[in-house]
Design an enzyme around this catalytic site. Structure first.
Site, mmCIF file in Angstrom:
data_model
loop_
_atom_site.group_PDB
_atom_site.id
_atom_site.type_symbol
_atom_site.label_atom_id
_atom_site.label_comp_id
_atom_site.label_asym_id
_atom_site.label_seq_id
_atom_site.Cartn_x
_atom_site.Cartn_y
_atom_site.Cartn_z
ATOM 1 N N GLY A 286 0.796 -1.222 0.000
ATOM 2 C CA GLY A 286 0.000 0.000 0.000
ATOM 3 C C GLY A 286 0.823 1.264 0.000
ATOM 4 O O GLY A 286 0.321 2.339 -0.331
ATOM 5 N N CYS A 287 2.076 1.159 0.362
ATOM 6 C CA CYS A 287 2.942 2.319 0.552
ATOM 7 C C CYS A 287 3.749 2.634 -0.702
ATOM 8 O O CYS A 287 4.530 1.793 -1.156
ATOM 9 C CB CYS A 287 3.871 2.048 1.736
ATOM 10 S SG CYS A 287 5.201 3.249 1.934
ATOM 11 N N PRO A 288 3.603 3.829 -1.286
ATOM 12 C CA PRO A 288 4.381 4.166 -2.484
ATOM 13 C C PRO A 288 5.885 4.192 -2.245
ATOM 14 O O PRO A 288 6.674 3.906 -3.141
ATOM 15 C CB PRO A 288 3.851 5.545 -2.881
ATOM 16 C CG PRO A 288 3.259 6.107 -1.629
ATOM 17 C CD PRO A 288 2.721 4.941 -0.872
ATOM 18 N N GLN B 75 7.098 0.692 -2.474
ATOM 19 C CA GLN B 75 7.130 0.178 -3.844
ATOM 20 C C GLN B 75 8.384 0.585 -4.581
ATOM 21 O O GLN B 75 8.892 -0.163 -5.413
ATOM 22 C CB GLN B 75 5.885 0.609 -4.627
ATOM 23 C CG GLN B 75 5.774 -0.134 -5.959
ATOM 24 C CD GLN B 75 4.526 0.207 -6.740
ATOM 25 O OE1 GLN B 75 3.769 1.108 -6.384
ATOM 26 N NE2 GLN B 75 4.293 -0.511 -7.817
#
Length: 298
Positions: free
Chosen positions: A40-42, A45
């Site tokens: 969920g965390c950019p 990623q």
């Protein structure tokens, strides 16, 4: 690592900023390190893209935490059995904070992901995403196959241009969506959202006739921009009111660029999880100013 210092106490560690280097405390070795991320965390990623892009998925293990972050920190499957969440394979921890405190019982910072763990020393190596992508870019080249070692997203000849673009993209887009979405006043919101869309306009122009943003080759700029833009229409457009335009309908060059990375480079598609990303933001324990009006200045 960085620390806060109180004159009457010892320094309190608030982040870990160590490097991977031959002959250093954390030397490049196969199966020595483990990466903890949230889909969920950019920021997570970024690190997972570089891990895949450089072929480090054969050298560095990775564990995915639950997208439902709580005040107690990111949870493993043991504490939150959300689909796609994994158990901590090293210590059977319930939450990421347990690893931080195992590394340093006096740790005084946030319990963030991405986080790179040294299994040999049982310590956090680094928890800063911008540094992790550079660690993965070059830190393991001595032990990687030649074709993977040759991949360089921060080439010497383009570093000045990369750093220059990072400066305004990071401020107005990577951080800009949060400045807009979490603004406390209408003025704060308008300043942030207008700067955000001005930067999107600028990037749209940079991509005309180009496959990538700088030097027509894949660089850090593409990696760092992809993670907020792949979340833009499904998340930021709505929840953060970044809705003066959408990537799909109003930015054809950015949309083309994003789809090319997603569909033609497995490092981008395989690290994207729309379900986890939406859960992270829409279930976040955040108070939004519902009175903000995207069109108030028009």
């Amino acid at each position: 690592m960085t620390s806060n210092t109180d004159k009457d106490s010892k320094p309190v560690v608030t982040s870990f900023r160590n490097n991977i280097e031959v002959g250093g405390l954390h030397a490049p070795e196969k199966d020595r390190y483990h990466l903890y991320i949230s889909y969920g965390c950019p920021w997570s990623q970024r690190a997972s893209i570089l891990r895949k892009l450089k072929g480090l998925d054969e050298f560095i293990g990775m564990t995915v935490v639950s997208p439902r972050m709580s005040p107690e920190s990111w949870a493993f499957k043991k504490a939150d059995d959300y689909p796609g969440t994994e158990d901590d394979p090293l210590y059977g921890a319930s939450r990421i904070r347990e690893l931080y405190l195992k590394s340093d019982p006096d740790y005084g910072g946030r319990f963030t992901v991405p986080m790179l763990w040294d299994k040999k020393l049982e310590k956090v190596v680094n928890n800063e995403s911008a540094e992790l992508i550079r660690i993965f870019n070059t830190g393991f080249n001595d032990i990687l196959p030649s074709e993977k070692a040759a991949i360089d997203v921060y080439p010497e000849a383009l570093r000045k241009d990369i750093d220059s673009v990072h400066e305004w993209v990071s401020d107005t887009i990577n951080s800009g969506v949060y400045k807009a979405g979490l603004a406390k006043t209408q003025k704060e919101y308008e300043v942030a959202v207008n700067a955000l869309f001005a930067s999107l306009d600028r990037l749209e122009g940079m991509l005309k006739g180009n496959t990538y943003l700088i030097g027509n080759t894949l660089t850090e700029v593409d990696v760092r921009l992809f993670t907020p833009l792949i979340r833009f229409d499904p998340i930021y457009y709505g929840i953060y009111k970044c809705n003066l335009g959408s990537i799909r309908h109003d930015y054809p060059e950015l949309n083309r660029w994003m789809k090319n990375l997603y569909w033609n480079n497995p490092a981008f598609k395989e690290t994207t999880n729309f379900d986890h990303s939406k859960v992270t933001y829409y279930l976040a324990d955040t108070t939004f100013n519902l009175q903000l009006n995207p069109n108030a200045s028009e």
